[in-house]
Design a protein around this motif. Structure first.
Motif, short mmCIF file in Angstrom:
data_model
loop_
_atom_site.label_atom_id
_atom_site.label_comp_id
_atom_site.label_asym_id
_atom_site.label_seq_id
_atom_site.Cartn_x
_atom_site.Cartn_y
_atom_site.Cartn_z
N HIS A 1 0.84 -1.20 0.00
CA HIS A 1 0.00 0.00 0.00
C HIS A 1 0.87 1.25 0.00
CE1 HIS A 1 -3.43 -2.59 0.77
NE2 HIS A 1 -4.22 -1.54 0.68
N GLU B 1 0.90 3.99 -2.91
CA GLU B 1 0.60 5.37 -2.53
C GLU B 1 1.71 6.32 -2.99
OE1 GLU B 1 -2.39 7.41 -1.18
OE2 GLU B 1 -2.39 5.36 -0.45
N GLU B 2 2.95 5.93 -2.75
CA GLU B 2 4.06 6.84 -3.04
C GLU B 2 4.45 6.81 -4.52
OE1 GLU B 2 7.85 5.83 -1.39
OE2 GLU B 2 8.73 7.77 -1.92
N ARG B 3 4.51 5.60 -5.09
CA ARG B 3 5.11 5.47 -6.41
C ARG B 3 4.09 5.47 -7.53
NH1 ARG B 3 10.52 3.89 -5.89
NH2 ARG B 3 10.59 4.60 -8.02
N ALA C 1 1.02 8.94 -5.89
CA ALA C 1 1.63 10.20 -5.48
C ALA C 1 0.61 11.16 -4.92
CB ALA C 1 2.37 10.84 -6.66
N ARG D 1 13.78 -2.43 -3.12
CA ARG D 1 13.67 -2.51 -4.57
C ARG D 1 12.85 -3.73 -5.01
NH1 ARG D 1 15.71 -2.87 -9.64
NH2 ARG D 1 15.90 -0.82 -10.61
N GLU E 1 9.27 -2.84 -4.28
CA GLU E 1 8.84 -1.76 -5.16
C GLU E 1 8.63 -2.27 -6.58
OE1 GLU E 1 10.31 2.45 -3.34
OE2 GLU E 1 11.67 1.44 -4.69
N SER E 2 9.56 -3.06 -7.07
CA SER E 2 9.44 -3.58 -8.44
C SER E 2 8.15 -4.38 -8.59
CB SER E 2 10.61 -4.50 -8.80
OG SER E 2 11.81 -3.88 -8.50
N LEU E 3 7.94 -5.29 -7.63
CA LEU E 3 6.77 -6.15 -7.73
C LEU E 3 5.48 -5.35 -7.64
CD1 LEU E 3 7.90 -9.19 -5.57
CD2 LEU E 3 7.60 -9.12 -8.04
N VAL F 1 4.95 -2.09 -8.16
CA VAL F 1 4.77 -1.16 -9.28
C VAL F 1 4.33 -1.93 -10.53
CG1 VAL F 1 6.03 0.32 -10.90
CG2 VAL F 1 6.28 0.66 -8.44
N LEU F 2 4.99 -3.04 -10.77
CA LEU F 2 4.63 -3.86 -11.94
C LEU F 2 3.20 -4.39 -11.79
CD1 LEU F 2 5.88 -4.97 -14.56
CD2 LEU F 2 6.44 -7.04 -13.29
N GLY F 3 2.89 -4.87 -10.59
CA GLY F 3 1.55 -5.41 -10.34
C GLY F 3 0.48 -4.34 -10.51
N HIS G 1 0.57 -1.41 -12.20
CA HIS G 1 0.38 -0.91 -13.56
C HIS G 1 -0.18 -1.99 -14.49
CE1 HIS G 1 1.88 3.21 -13.25
NE2 HIS G 1 2.66 2.74 -12.30
#
Lengths: 354, 495, 116
Positions: free
Chosen positions: C11, C15-17, C20, C98, C101-103, C105-107, C109
């Motif tokens: 979450h 929220e952050e990435r 925003a 990281r 975050e990668s997982l 962000v990818l999930g 989008h």
């Protein structure tokens, strides 16, 4: 489309209760908040009430209300209640939340529901809408989390477990294929027709004893009874709801502080009450202690309402109603302030003393 | 014919300890990627009894959107979460499905460069593998999987890189793919067609010639069994499987092949010399739209600095772009402009080497890889040169994808890039792995002879990317296919 | 505790990435959490336990600084803690952030793309 076009009979359990009364009222008088529910239901409304329960309020609603006395724990009563209602829709909102002993959770919430499902199947009812709760899902993992319909089971104590098993029993009945089912999960609800214990809560807030555990910023979803009635009736009406689960609550959750502040403001500005403008602040540990005590009591089969409520005070219990909005067309028009205003007015009108 | 799980009779009891030992075959091929599928097809077409075993599921190429999350979950090993550990971690991915890597890659085709073949000949004493000797194998592969150029215009993002390189006077080219194109109806839409992966070509060929396919079955160990081999493993449903074969071809790819051999006690020069093509990426923004949902696969590669450096355009869907910007946390809003952005890569041919080891008690092998200082310098140089080409193509903003990287808008800002890529923040990735079991007659370093026969292990062969002696500096599937064909024809006595 | 921390972390990342501050992550982020947990179950077996341990360390380390574990903090405090680890001099902390975050962000989008 409205209910008149799809069924001749609606059956309601727990009809003389807090939610049941609001539901029957919404059904018989129509619900102005939603165009599909605005037309009053003209068919039969068959209500199950406990033997000896006060049914004056129910009778006052008018319409084609029939009253059947019986107990969901008794399968014969359930059969009698459902018989001759082929094609009907059952709204099962009877349940116990504050029992005398833990055993009642199971005998009423689980076994009672099973009895009803069997009777409904036998009587060839069309659909059963079953009232569940947030408790099978537990508390949110963090404060900005909202439960959705995919959230896994994580039952909160005896009540949560009984409601989880009830939901599973409903899914079983659904699988058997003869009965349409919809599960509605609602959190803490509020609104007219409330029992006396709710007046106590308002008094505590007025007298500066409204309990805030921790910082009081934990969000709680609440459901105004008419919003909830709207969700239940839409679940009865919408064909694609068959086999689904929906969270029904007000549009957004409120923090505990916001809830108490709103009530305090209304009491003072609109209902002429002098408020102490204080809260009974308890450290988070109080809830933790209450939780341990509650859990221990429940493991002994005992239940203490105040301890149970205290144990939940600092928990986040919040859900998203996005799926209901999307699939049912649910529109929770009443929000906290208006809902509490209506509750307080009802109390005044019905002689509940503050 | 293809077998579903459980289509064969299971001897013993059903349940946890059930054993399916009913398999006998002349040739067992383990792994159905380009190496295994081609080997199985040629063997079956020569009338041999072939059992093709694949650890992953048997899924159609169309079972998911290419380069999507679904594909990652369905067809990548470990959901794509496979790191080569070392001072600079390299995230790599492997296909784990019938057809292997060919089901998930872009389908860009290169022959093995002549100078690479020459080096393999001298350093590894690889015999009968000069350009001239490989010619027929290259040609056959190109025909079998329809290697062809795009019939219409290339994606805009791909052309941008080409444009920038050409402006700088650098060599840039369109790379052909294994693809069957349909002619675009009006010439403006991206040409459609079907990637000629193994499930579209050699797997059905093998099955049509009588090979049997056993998907969702993992071979755990090989043991000598008389003159042949006994392979033991398990199906996805937990049923143990035993297969007896006269000959075994191991085609699990550069990580799984050495892992299986090492688990079977075969370790000489196995899994000691893994190589890969580390790549570093740049997300670039342009003044106009270069990206769309129908963008398709970019096809241009800049080969001016090859083999040391190669540049190209990557899959640039909105999710991958968001991922590409992850090292620029203050630029969250950039991902919203994905239509004007694309991802580019700089790839090096490294000096670094890695190892593949099995860990007692664990299922997955440990992959380690060590980049040299030269490699890190080359990677930094690659970022700078790639940036130069992109700015020449009128990119308005560049986000190099490594930790602490500066955002670049003008040529002079390229000097702010480091001369050596910081190892611990380099965020490298690769989809090219090879060389873990090199072939050749140089017994000091080679695991198999010039035709993939494992030294000291009668009737045991390797036929996949592990055999490639070193990093070829180009997309490796063309090389894997050519050597698989060459080696299986040798096995059949036809070369 | 592991699942709750992963949920709070996802979450926070969304929220952050991804948002925003222009909206609330919940409840769409719930499917991101499910994806990330499923990916954790898929990762190489020898990495799974270390990732669990690191996740719990990440969670409990907050008690020293903020007086409550990560999953009990509000979103702004959580974003701060994630930043602290992202900018840490210790490589394992940066890698940890990281990975999630990668997982996430990818999930996120991919889910958004599928919805459109």
């Amino acid at each position: 489309m409205d209910l008149n076009t799809i069924t001749p009979t609606v059956l309601v359990t727990g009809a003389a209760g807090w939610l049941g009364l609001s539901l029957v009222q919404a059904l018989v008088r129509g619900l102005a908040d939603h165009p599909d529910l605005a037309t009053p239901f003209a068919g039969r409304v068959r209500c199950l009430v406990l033997p000896g329960q006060d049914t004056a309020a129910l009778r006052k609603i008018g319409g084609a209300v029939e009253i059947v006395e019986g107990d969901v724990r008794n399968s014969g009563d359930c059969t009698r209640f459902c018989s001759g209602a082929s094609g009907g829709i059952l709204l099962h909102v009877a349940g116990i939340i504050h029992p005398k002993s833990v055993k009642e959770f199971y005998s009423i919430n689980l076994e009672g529901t099973k009895n009803l499902l069997a009777a409904a199947q036998e009587a060839r009812l069309k659909r059963v809408v079953v009232m569940s709760s947030n408790s099978p899902i537990g508390c949110n993992p963090h404060r900005d989390h909202l439960f959705d319909e995919e959230s896994p089971y994580n039952p909160y104590m005896g009540y949560g477990r009984s409601k989880m098993l009830m939901e599973l029993a409903v899914k079983e009945a659904q699988k058997a294929g003869q009965l349409e089912t919809v599960i509605i999960r609602a959190p803490w609800f509020y609104g007219p027709n409330q029992p006396a214990r709710q007046a106590l809560f308002f008094q505590m807030i007025r007298d500066g004893k409204g309990p805030i555990v921790g910082d009081g910023l934990n969000p709680r979803s609440m459901a105004y009874t008419d919003n909830l009635a709207q969700g239940i009736l839409l679940a009865a009406l919408v064909p694609k709801a068959n086999g689904e689960i929906y969270w029904i609550a007000d549009e957004r959750p409120y923090t505990m502080c916001e809830i108490m502040d709103t009530i305090e403001r209304l009491l003072e500005t609109e209902f002429g009450q002098n408020c102490a403008h204080k809260r009974m602040r308890l450290p988070g540990i109080a809830a933790a202690v209450a939780w341990v005590v509650d859990k221990s009591l429940q493991s002994l089969g005992l239940y203490h309402q105040k301890i149970h409520v205290l144990s939940e005070m600092n928990k986040t219990i919040a859900c998203s109603v996005a799926k209901a909005k999307r699939e049912l067309g649910f529109r929770p028009t009443v929000s906290l302030e208006e809902g509490m205003r209506r509750s307080l007015s009802w109390m005044e009108e019905n002689g509940q003393k503050l | 014919m293809a077998f579903d799980e459980g289509a064969l009779s299971v001897s013993g009891h059903k349940g946890r300890h059930a054993v399916d030992s009913g398999f006998r075959t002349e040739v067992l091929v383990i792994g159905s990627g380009p190496g295994g599928a081609i080997t199985a097809a040629y063997l079956a077409e020569a009338g041999r009894s072939v059992l093709l075993v694949e650890e992953g599921p048997n899924l159609a190429l169309e079972s998911c959107e290419p380069f999507s999350l679904d594909e990652m979950v369905q067809k990548y090993r470990n959901g794509g979460l496979t790191p080569a550990l070392g001072r600079a971690k390299v995230a790599y991915v492997e296909g784990r499905c019938v057809g292997g890597g060919s089901e998930i890659n872009s389908g860009l085709y290169h022959r093995t460069p002549a100078e690479v073949l020459a080096r393999w000949g001298s350093e590894f004493q690889l015999q009968a593998a000069s350009s001239a000797e490989m010619e027929a194998h290259f040609q056959a592969g190109e025909r079998d999987v329809s290697v062809s150029y795009l019939p219409g215009p290339a994606p805009a993002a791909s052309l941008k890189l080409h444009e920038g390189a050409v402006k700088l006077g650098w060599k840039s080219m369109e790379v052909p793919r294994w693809f069957r194109h349909e002619v675009a109806a009006d010439g403006t839409a991206a040409p459609r067609g079907v990637r000629q992966s193994m499930t579209k070509t050699f797997v059905p060929r093998a099955l049509a010639a009588g090979a049997r396919l056993l998907a969702s079955t993992r071979v755990l160990r090989l043991r000598r069994d008389g003159g042949g081999w006994l392979a033991t493993g398990e199906r996805a449903d937990g049923v143990r499987v035993e297969i007896r074969a006269e000959h075994v071809f191991v085609c699990g790819g550069a990580v799984q092949t050495p892992a299986l051999l090492r688990r079977s006690g075969i370790t000489e020069n196995i899994g000691n010399s893994l190589q890969l093509h580390p790549t570093v990426k740049i997300a670039a923004g342009f003044g106009e739209e270069v990206n769309s949902r129908e963008m398709g696969v970019p096809v241009h590669q800049v080969k001016q600095f090859s083999p040391r450096l190669s540049f190209g355009c990557s899959i640039s869907s909105a999710p991958f772009l968001a991922l590409g910007l992850i090292d620029h946390p203050s630029r969250v809003e950039a991902a919203a402009h994905w239509r004007r952005m694309a991802i580019y890569y700089a790839m090096i041919t490294p000096e670094g080497r890695g190892t593949v080891r099995t860990l007692p008690g664990f299922r997955d092998p440990l992959v380690r890889y060590r980049l040299t200082d030269t490699d890190l310098r080359n990677l930094a140089d690659g970022v700078r040169k790639l940036g130069e080409a992109l700015l020449a193509a009128e990119a308005t903003i560049l986000f190099p994808a490594f930790g602490g990287a500066p955002v670049i808008r003008r040529q002079d800002e390229l000097q702010r890039l480091p001369n050596v890529l910081p190892a611990a923040r380099s965020n490298l990735m690769t989809i090219h792995l090879f060389s873990s079991c090199p072939m050749g007659e140089n017994r000091r370093v080679c695991a198999a002879d010039s035709f993939g026969r494992v030294f000291g292990q009668p009737n045991l062969y390797i036929a996949d990317g592990s055999l490639l002696c070193t990093a070829p500096g180009v997309n490796p599937q063309g090389s894997i296919m050519a050597f698989a064909r060459r080696n299986v024809l040798k096995f059949l006595g036809k070369s | 505790m592991f699942r709750d921390t992963v949920s709070a972390l996802c979450h926070t990342v969304v929220e952050e990435r991804c948002l925003a501050g222009i909206g609330s992550a919940a409840p769409e982020a719930n499917s991101v959490v499910q994806f990330v947990l499923a990916q954790h179950a898929r990762m190489p077996d020898f990495l799974r336990a270390p990732v669990v341990v690191l996740t719990l360390m990440f969670d409990l380390q907050c008690i020293l600084k903020h007086g409550a574990p990560f999953r009990r903090l509000d979103c702004d405090q959580r974003i701060q803690h994630v930043r602290d680890w992202r900018l840490s001099r210790l490589g394992f902390r940066r890698d940890f952030v990281r990975l999630y975050e990668s997982l996430a962000v990818l999930g996120w989008h991919s889910m958004k793309e599928r919805c459109q």
